[in-house]
Every structure is written in C-alpha cells, then in structure tokens.
Design a protein around this motif. Structure first.
Motif, PDB file in Angstrom:
ATOM      1  N   VAL A   1      18.349 -10.289   8.377  1.00  0.00           N
ATOM      2  CA  VAL A   1      17.013  -9.687   8.323  1.00  0.00           C
ATOM      3  C   VAL A   1      15.972 -10.671   8.859  1.00  0.00           C
ATOM      4  O   VAL A   1      15.037 -10.290   9.574  1.00  0.00           O
ATOM      5  CB  VAL A   1      16.655  -9.249   6.886  1.00  0.00           C
ATOM      6  CG1 VAL A   1      15.292  -8.559   6.863  1.00  0.00           C
ATOM      7  CG2 VAL A   1      17.703  -8.288   6.344  1.00  0.00           C
ATOM      8  N   LEU A   2      16.168 -11.948   8.538  1.00  0.00           N
ATOM      9  CA  LEU A   2      15.274 -12.972   9.102  1.00  0.00           C
ATOM     10  C   LEU A   2      15.356 -12.994  10.619  1.00  0.00           C
ATOM     11  O   LEU A   2      14.334 -13.096  11.309  1.00  0.00           O
ATOM     12  CB  LEU A   2      15.638 -14.352   8.541  1.00  0.00           C
ATOM     13  CG  LEU A   2      15.087 -14.726   7.169  1.00  0.00           C
ATOM     14  CD1 LEU A   2      15.790 -15.966   6.636  1.00  0.00           C
ATOM     15  CD2 LEU A   2      13.591 -14.961   7.243  1.00  0.00           C
ATOM     16  N   VAL A   3      16.568 -12.893  11.126  1.00  0.00           N
ATOM     17  CA  VAL A   3      16.766 -12.873  12.576  1.00  0.00           C
ATOM     18  C   VAL A   3      16.076 -11.659  13.197  1.00  0.00           C
ATOM     19  O   VAL A   3      15.437 -11.762  14.253  1.00  0.00           O
ATOM     20  CB  VAL A   3      18.268 -12.866  12.930  1.00  0.00           C
ATOM     21  CG1 VAL A   3      18.476 -12.621  14.418  1.00  0.00           C
ATOM     22  CG2 VAL A   3      18.916 -14.186  12.521  1.00  0.00           C
ATOM     23  N   ALA A   4      16.159 -10.509  12.528  1.00  0.00           N
ATOM     24  CA  ALA A   4      15.502  -9.296  13.025  1.00  0.00           C
ATOM     25  C   ALA A   4      13.999  -9.509  13.141  1.00  0.00           C
ATOM     26  O   ALA A   4      13.368  -9.081  14.113  1.00  0.00           O
ATOM     27  CB  ALA A   4      15.803  -8.120  12.100  1.00  0.00           C
ATOM     28  N   PHE A   5      13.422 -10.191  12.148  1.00  0.00           N
ATOM     29  CA  PHE A   5      11.983 -10.471  12.191  1.00  0.00           C
ATOM     30  C   PHE A   5      11.624 -11.402  13.342  1.00  0.00           C
ATOM     31  O   PHE A   5      10.761 -11.094  14.162  1.00  0.00           O
ATOM     32  CB  PHE A   5      11.514 -11.080  10.867  1.00  0.00           C
ATOM     33  CG  PHE A   5      10.187 -11.793  10.979  1.00  0.00           C
ATOM     34  CD1 PHE A   5       9.027 -11.111  11.329  1.00  0.00           C
ATOM     35  CD2 PHE A   5      10.105 -13.161  10.756  1.00  0.00           C
ATOM     36  CE1 PHE A   5       7.818 -11.766  11.461  1.00  0.00           C
ATOM     37  CE2 PHE A   5       8.893 -13.821  10.878  1.00  0.00           C
ATOM     38  CZ  PHE A   5       7.747 -13.130  11.230  1.00  0.00           C
TER      39      PHE A   5
END
Length: 225
Positions: A1-5
């Motif tokens: 999810v961090l990577v998506a952000f």
C-alpha cells in the motif's frame, strides 16, 4: 500500500509537467516533486507507525491499527493527488476558510477538480488496502465497501484538515522582488522573503504530518463504526 502511494504520487508529479498552470503553481512550493526524507516521513511515518504497533501490540490492536494505517495513507494520497491535479484547474482555487480566490499552488486553496482527484486518490488506497487485507485478516477478508469507506472518509478528512492548516497556521511568505507568494523563506530568485501569515515553525511537511494523523484518527473511528 505504501508503494501504491509513492509510485502513484510520483507519477502524477510528471503529468503535464510543462503545463503553464502547473509550472506557475510549482513556483510557490517550498520543495519540488522529488521527495526528501522529511517528506517521506511526513507522508508515510504515521502509517508505518500504525503497522509497527499492529505487529507488536497484540491481535486485539490489529483492526484498530488497520483503520489508522488506511486512513493515514489515504489522507497523504488524497492531498497529493488533489495538489498535482488541482493545479491544472482552469478555475482559480479558493481559500477554504474564506472562499476568496487565490493563486494556484497556495496552501489552503481548493478546487472542484482537486477535490475530485483527492477522492479518487483516497479510493485508490482503499482498493490497494483491500487487495492485501487478506494478509492482515487471514481467512476473513473484510467487506470491500468497509475498507473503501474508511479510506474515503479518512483520506478526505485528512486532506481537508491539511487545507485548513494551510490556510491558517502554515507559514506563507511574500517575495518583495518578484511580488509573488511562496512557501519558501528564500524565493527561487534568491531573494529572502517576508512572512505574510502563519507561524514560521509550521511548514508544509509538518502540515502533511498533522493531516496524516487526522486521517488515522478518522480512519480508526470509521473502522470501528
């Protein structure tokens, strides 16, 4: 999810990079599109802390910290998407506190285009969070609508709080040489700027941190409803 952000936000910083409206708006920013350590901590620190607490505080804290994690990252994403897309609005932004028209890129200014982009960013994080939620809740993935709801209200709550702080407490400066507003103590022309409003100690990174804290709080409340 961090990577998506981080990937989505970095990609959006290159959308219409040479657009006149975007270039003008970027003149007011304290920092450019390239993220430094302070920006990474301000945008992802609260979510990372929630993940650590979920890992070490016991199973009973996992649902609460999941809400905090999603809300915090949704707030960071909503604010970033709103900024990157909102500056392309053909209509000038209005200060969230007074409704007065302001220059694009000024903290606290909002547009309909930016608000819609912020909602899309929050929902994007909600979708990403749901995709991996099976790792958080093995054998019992949560309702996708519940995750999207947490992301939407947490993201928009944090983003609106960011705009409110940007219009009131965040330091805003004025370049006497260029006669332009800016967030920097030294304008891009090299001229020291004058404080126009706000508190010098509160910069954009600190406002982003407060916004993610608000997103986490709203995310927890939404998850527990």
């Amino acid at each position: 999810v961090l990577v998506a952000f981080f990937v989505s936000s970095s990609a959006l910083s290159h959308v219409k990079r040479d657009d006149v409206l975007k270039r003008r708006a970027e003149e007011t920013f304290e920092k450019g599109g390239r993220r430094d350590a302070a920006q990474v901590l301000a945008n992802g620190g609260v979510a990372a802390l929630a993940a650590l607490l979920a890992a070490f505080a016991g199973a009973f804290m996992v649902p609460v910290m999941f809400g905090a994690f999603v809300g915090a990252l949704a707030a960071a994403t909503a604010d970033t998407w709103a900024t990157e897309i909102g500056v392309l609005s053909k209509r000038p932004p209005r200060l969230i506190t007074t409704g007065k028209q302001v220059v694009a890129g000024i903290s606290g200014g909002v547009t309909w285009l930016g608000s819609l982009a912020g909602m899309a960013g929050a929902l994007f994080i909600g979708l990403a969070a749901y995709v991996v939620s099976g790792l958080v809740f093995p054998g019992a993935s949560p309702n996708p609508l519940a995750v999207l709801f947490v992301a939407l209200v947490g993201g928009m709550g944090g983003s609106l709080f960011d705009s409110l702080l940007g219009a009131t407490a965040q330091a805003a400066y004025w370049c006497p040489r260029c006669e332009k507003p800016t967030e920097s103590r030294v304008h891009r022309c090299g001229t020291p700027t004058e404080l126009a409003r706000g508190w010098p100690i509160i910069n954009n990174d600190l406002v982003n941190l407060f916004a993610t804290v608000m997103g986490a709080i709203v995310g927890i409340a939404a998850w527990l409803i």
